[in-house]
Design an enzyme around this catalytic site. Structure first.
Site, PDB file in Angstrom:
ATOM      1  CG  HIS A 203      -1.947  -1.070   1.210  1.00 19.15           C
ATOM      2  ND1 HIS A 203      -2.870  -1.234   0.197  1.00 19.15           N
ATOM      3  CD2 HIS A 203      -2.180  -2.094   2.082  1.00 19.15           C
ATOM      4  CE1 HIS A 203      -3.619  -2.292   0.450  1.00 19.15           C
ATOM      5  NE2 HIS A 203      -3.219  -2.840   1.585  1.00 19.15           N
TER       6      HIS A 203
ATOM      7  CG  ASP B 149      -2.741  -8.533   0.562  1.00 19.18           C
ATOM      8  OD1 ASP B 149      -2.067  -8.915   1.535  1.00 19.18           O
ATOM      9  OD2 ASP B 149      -3.770  -7.814   0.685  1.00 19.18           O
TER      10      ASP B 149
ATOM     11  CG  HIS C 124      -6.498  -5.464   1.653  1.00 19.68           C
ATOM     12  ND1 HIS C 124      -5.964  -6.408   2.516  1.00 19.68           N
ATOM     13  CD2 HIS C 124      -7.659  -5.039   2.210  1.00 19.68           C
ATOM     14  CE1 HIS C 124      -6.776  -6.545   3.564  1.00 19.68           C
ATOM     15  NE2 HIS C 124      -7.808  -5.733   3.398  1.00 19.68           N
TER      16      HIS C 124
ATOM     17  CG  ASP D 283      -4.972 -10.371   3.074  1.00 20.73           C
ATOM     18  OD1 ASP D 283      -4.680 -10.867   1.967  1.00 20.73           O
ATOM     19  OD2 ASP D 283      -4.694  -9.187   3.369  1.00 20.73           O
TER      20      ASP D 283
HETATM   21  C1  OKP Z   1      -2.951  -4.468   4.518  1.00 21.74           C
HETATM   22  B1  OKP Z   1      -2.591  -5.604   3.583  1.00 21.74           B
HETATM   23  C2  OKP Z   1      -7.934   1.577   9.105  1.00 21.74           C
HETATM   24  C3  OKP Z   1      -7.263   0.508   8.309  1.00 21.74           C
HETATM   25  C4  OKP Z   1      -8.235  -0.370   7.556  1.00 21.74           C
HETATM   26  C5  OKP Z   1      -6.470  -1.584   6.440  1.00 21.74           C
HETATM   27  C6  OKP Z   1      -6.192  -2.893   5.783  1.00 21.74           C
HETATM   28  C7  OKP Z   1      -4.774  -2.973   5.326  1.00 21.74           C
HETATM   29  C8  OKP Z   1      -4.423  -4.314   4.751  1.00 21.74           C
HETATM   30  N1  OKP Z   1      -8.080   1.195  10.453  1.00 21.74           N
HETATM   31  N2  OKP Z   1      -7.682  -1.614   7.169  1.00 21.74           N
HETATM   32  O1  OKP Z   1      -2.997  -5.418   2.259  1.00 21.74           O
HETATM   33  O2  OKP Z   1      -2.985  -6.899   4.025  1.00 21.74           O
HETATM   34 ZN    ZN Z   2      -4.174  -7.407   2.492  1.00 22.50          ZN
END
Ligand code: OKP
Ligand code: ZN
Length: 343
Positions: free
Chosen positions: A159, A195, A197, A284
């Protein structure tokens, strides 16, 4: 398969994260990497080596030096202003707002962070640097022969973009490694991001380039984080047109739909004929993941590894997400051993 691992990852240990409107213990926690390491060892995947130290210049090949220096100095500024508690941004920029970097630590956090889930702590700089070293050492190890290396990075990276951080990510470990492969003379690199996300940071770093192909399978940004990138019509720009492939899938996705996207991804990557393949490896997508909504089962992970092996390129696996800690190590090792067992 060789694994690269640094115990410095433990230096990143936040106290709180905003989850569903509550301040809760972070899901991105040190026990994640420990679980993966334990499974690597008990499965006898191969040797576990410590990373070498690389210069910060390798990070600045893909990140703005201002972001790098912010991550290095933020904790000191924060403690001076507010005391020793997780540093989180007080706000963020909305559409059309000013883009100048503020002077104070609160303003700078709002400027460089894109979410409030990524605490800067006393050890963040050390851990984030070590994660990059783990990725770069993995690339170097891959260069001295072998089909694949596993860089057990934590914190994750996909990210983080050129000049912002968030989503538990500070520096983009996979992007730094891909850029290093180019700097070492590779003409074509591919990054496959599995991933859950979307890897918004990686996409944006390489969006206008044709040498690094980015392919991602992830939750539809209409439904899930990071919400603002990851649409199928984002195909690259300028020289990079056609070198970005997003394959978003809906909540509830199970193996049949996932496999279809994976085959599309693999076909595109084979066509690119990369000299190095970097896999942003998140598990995930698992049915029991606490923050995700795909429905892959434990038995699906060896199939992902098997499919990736069919690309036939030297492969650097770089750890990203996966938060079901009890099954995390098992699922990660399933991907890696599925890869190794293939042809
Ligand atoms: C990271 B990776 C705000 C954050 C919301 C973020 C998820 C990040 C995932 N509290 N969640 O791609 O596994
Ligand atoms: Zn993720």
């Amino acid at each position: 398969m060789i694994t690269i691992f640094s115990s410095e990852h433990r230096q990143q240990a936040g106290t709180v994260e905003l989850i569903n409107g509550r301040l809760e213990a972070p899901v991105e926690k040190p026990s994640r990497a420990d679980s993966i390491l334990a499974s690597v060892q008990s499965a006898m995947l191969g040797p576990v080596l410590a990373p070498k130290d690389f210069d910060v210049a390798a990070i600045e090949r893909v990140h703005d030096p201002r972001l790098v220096s912010f991550i290095r100095t933020a904790w000191g500024q924060w403690v001076a202003a507010h005391g020793a508690w997780d540093a989180l941004p007080p706000s963020s920029r909305a559409r059309g707002m000013q883009v100048r970097e503020p002077e104070t630590i609160d303003g700078k956090l709002a400027y460089f962070a894109f979410d409030a889930g990524t605490p800067i702590t006393a050890g963040t700089w050390t851990a984030a640097r070590a994660a990059v070293d783990v990725a770069l050492t993995g690339l170097e190890t891959l260069g001295s022969g072998g089909r694949a290396v596993f860089s057990l990075c934590r914190p994750p990276g996909h990210h983080a973009a050129r000049d912002y951080y968030g989503g538990y990510c500070f520096f983009n470990n996979a992007a730094v490694a891909a850029q290093k492969a180019i700097d070492n003379g590779a003409q074509r690199v591919a990054i496959l991001d599995v991933d859950y996300h979307h890897g918004n940071g990686t996409q944006s770093i390489f969006y206008e380039r044709s040498d690094v192909l980015f392919v991602s399978i992830h939750a539809d940004p209409r439904q899930d984080y990071p919400f603002f990138l990851g649409y199928a019509d984002e195909t690259g720009q300028g020289a990079g047109e056609g070198f970005n492939l997003n394959l978003p899938l809906r909540w509830g996705t199970q193996w049949p739909q996932y496999d279809e996207a994976l085959q599309t991804a693999i076909e595109r990557i084979r066509h690119h004929a990369p000299e190095v393949l970097v896999v942003s490896l998140g598990v995930d997508t698992f049915e029991k993941d606490p923050i995700s909504r795909f429905k892959l089962r434990a038995a699906d992970y060896p199939k992902i590894g098997h499919a990736i092996a069919a690309i036939g390129a030297p492969t650097l696996f770089v750890m990203e997400g996966g938060y079901a800690v009890a099954e995390l190590g098992h699922n990660v090792v399933s991907v890696l051993s599925g890869f190794e067992r293939a042809g």
